[in-house]
Design a protein around this motif. Structure first.
Motif, PDB file in Angstrom:
ATOM      1  N   VAL A  62       0.698  -1.001  -0.105  1.00 30.66           N
ATOM      2  CA  VAL A  62       0.142  -0.008   0.021  1.00 30.66           C
ATOM      3  C   VAL A  62       0.922   1.209  -0.125  1.00 30.66           C
ATOM      4  CG1 VAL A  62      -1.742   1.312   1.218  1.00 30.66           C
ATOM      5  CG2 VAL A  62      -1.969  -1.108   1.075  1.00 30.66           C
ATOM      6  N   LYS A  97      -6.829  -6.406   1.692  1.00 23.09           N
ATOM      7  CA  LYS A  97      -6.909  -7.187   0.482  1.00 23.09           C
ATOM      8  C   LYS A  97      -5.546  -7.702   0.202  1.00 23.09           C
ATOM      9  CE  LYS A  97      -6.501  -5.532  -3.892  1.00 23.09           C
ATOM     10  NZ  LYS A  97      -6.963  -4.584  -4.858  1.00 23.09           N
ATOM     11  N   GLU A 136      -7.466  -0.913   2.076  1.00 22.63           N
ATOM     12  CA  GLU A 136      -6.737  -1.637   1.095  1.00 22.63           C
ATOM     13  C   GLU A 136      -5.759  -2.573   1.501  1.00 22.63           C
ATOM     14  OE1 GLU A 136      -5.740  -2.400  -3.278  1.00 22.63           O
ATOM     15  OE2 GLU A 136      -7.476  -1.228  -2.020  1.00 22.63           O
ATOM     16  N   VAL A 182      -6.342   5.741  -2.127  1.00 18.34           N
ATOM     17  CA  VAL A 182      -6.219   4.697  -1.819  1.00 18.34           C
ATOM     18  C   VAL A 182      -7.068   4.334  -0.607  1.00 18.34           C
ATOM     19  CG1 VAL A 182      -4.668   2.714  -1.211  1.00 18.34           C
ATOM     20  CG2 VAL A 182      -3.979   4.651  -2.512  1.00 18.34           C
TER      21      VAL A 182
END
Length: 166
Positions: free
Chosen positions: A130, A153, A150, A146
């Motif tokens: 990330v 995942k 995130e 973002v």
């Protein structure tokens, strides 16, 4: 908007443990990529825990906890080559950024040495994934959001990847 290939890190086992390697191909020149990694104003936009205090080999980087406690850890820059490479302590491990000018722009290679895989390792790898997404936005002067979740995942992806090493 420049499309960035969001490949996962390659995990390699060696005599010292493991190395996670992220490779990103960027269209921007290496000077801009290097500045986004080593300039504190840019750095805080993609990894707000880090602050470079002394940019040189054996220099210092601070890792701020950002939890309201004003606590931080000092990390040593263990290897450094102006405009091309910086490596620093990351707990008992190391993080290394290499910036390589190419005909198409820049190849950015980020490596994390990992002495021991732990339950925290997939979270750490997802966090770097990330951070590199945010870094690409900084390099490309984009304000692409973002999502806050995130990393979840990517955590699942890295957790699955690391299963084969247990």
């Amino acid at each position: 908007m420049e499309e960035i290939q969001l490949t996962i890190a390659t995990l390699m086992k060696d005599e010292n443990g493991y190395t996670a390697e992220y490779v990103r191909q960027l269209k921007q020149p290496s000077e801009k990529v290097w500045n986004s990694i080593t300039n504190n104003e840019k750095l805080k936009k993609w990894m707000d825990h880090l602050e470079i205090v002394d940019l040189r080999k054996n220099g210092k980087i601070l890792f701020h906890y950002n939890d309201g406690s004003d606590q931080f850890e000092e990390m040593v820059i263990t290897d450094y080559e102006e405009h091309s490479m910086i490596e620093f302590e990351w707990g008992e491990d190391f993080v290394r950024f290499e910036v390589i000018q190419t005909d198409e722009g820049t190849t950015l290679i980020m490596k994390e040495s990992i002495h021991h895989l732990t339950d925290h390792t997939p979270k750490d790898l997802a966090g770097w994934q990330v951070c590199l997404m945010h870094l690409a936005n900084v390099i490309n002067d984009e304000s692409v959001e973002v999502p806050d979740n995130e990393w979840e995942k990517w955590f699942e992806i890295y957790n699955t990847l690391l299963e084969q090493y247990k």
